[in-house]
Design an enzyme around this catalytic site. Sequence first.
Site, PDB file in Angstrom:
ATOM      1  N   ASP A 107       0.831  -1.215   0.000  1.00  0.00           N
ATOM      2  CA  ASP A 107       0.000   0.000   0.000  1.00  0.00           C
ATOM      3  C   ASP A 107       0.865   1.264   0.000  1.00  0.00           C
ATOM      4  O   ASP A 107       0.569   2.233  -0.701  1.00  0.00           O
ATOM      5  CB  ASP A 107      -0.907   0.023   1.246  1.00  0.00           C
ATOM      6  CG  ASP A 107      -2.105  -0.905   1.114  1.00  0.00           C
ATOM      7  OD1 ASP A 107      -2.451  -1.317  -0.003  1.00  0.00           O
ATOM      8  OD2 ASP A 107      -2.709  -1.203   2.171  1.00  0.00           O
ATOM      9  N   HIS A 159      -3.316   4.927   4.402  1.00  0.00           N
ATOM     10  CA  HIS A 159      -3.459   5.808   3.243  1.00  0.00           C
ATOM     11  C   HIS A 159      -3.519   7.283   3.619  1.00  0.00           C
ATOM     12  O   HIS A 159      -2.959   8.131   2.929  1.00  0.00           O
ATOM     13  CB  HIS A 159      -4.710   5.432   2.456  1.00  0.00           C
ATOM     14  CG  HIS A 159      -4.698   4.015   1.998  1.00  0.00           C
ATOM     15  ND1 HIS A 159      -3.677   3.487   1.239  1.00  0.00           N
ATOM     16  CD2 HIS A 159      -5.561   2.999   2.207  1.00  0.00           C
ATOM     17  CE1 HIS A 159      -3.922   2.210   0.995  1.00  0.00           C
ATOM     18  NE2 HIS A 159      -5.065   1.886   1.571  1.00  0.00           N
TER      19      HIS A 159
HETATM   20 ZN   LIG Z   1      -4.155  -2.552   0.124  1.00  0.00          ZN
END
Ligand SMILES: [Zn+2]
Length: 282
Positions: free
Chosen positions: A236, A259
Amino acid sequence: MPRRTLATEITAAGTALHAGTAVRMTLAPAAAGSGIMFRRSDLGVDIPARYGAVTETNLGTVIAANGASVGVVEHLMAAIAGAEIDDMRVILDGPEPPILDGDALAFLALLDRAGVSEYAAPRRGIEIRKRVEVEHKGATAALEPYDRLVYDMEIEFPSRAIGRQSYAFTFSRDGFRREIAPARTFGFLQELDALKKIGRGHGASLENTLAIEGDRVVNAHAMRFKDEFVRHKVLDAVGDMALAGAPLIGRFVGRRSGHALNNALLRALFADPSSHAFVNLM
Ligand SMILES: [Zn+2]
């Protein structure tokens, strides 16, 4: 090092992780210097894969422009960064790339089939010159000067299925393919009903997501690594950092970062011109 794009275009179909709808995706070559650009072909809108276009970070990284958005860009962006592709178009007829296997390996397989073409123009990178850190409720993300690109991640979850895990990854194309790209996305079964009520997670399945229930992994037989969860968090982060618009040279240090912090980190980096410099990659 020359800039890289695809040799030819390639199309794949699959399911959107959150919307649950069928989506068709074409990955296509793009002009040198154009970077990574998404296009919603159903809406006729282009959206640059850049940190400044990020509008939402709750359940994946969402980029938007002119009233159109694309969600869950991070796994595809990780594959693009992992394959060191600089210029490419991603054409979608729906709101997300297909989730495919929930990893970056399925996207790498598509890029492999399309092949890579090199331009005469040199690759540009972003060298970290000064440490930048962001923090939220005890979670942190930082970029610091280093002679290579390294991801150093630590996560901690109350579920004993995950617990505390850490992973340090020194970037290389082969290393990304071997150590990071196969790591699946994961989710907690007790959150799935609530997610579906707000119209998310409709495409999640035991084929594309490691499902955690209490202290166990429901589809543990599908796990590819003992520490797959932290490796997926590295995946990620690779995808989120790709929204810098060029490869980074430095050390990413994440402590329970996700994120939102990853995007805040890029915004902090670019808000301080003395923190970084653009260089030609050798
Ligand atoms: Zn992910």
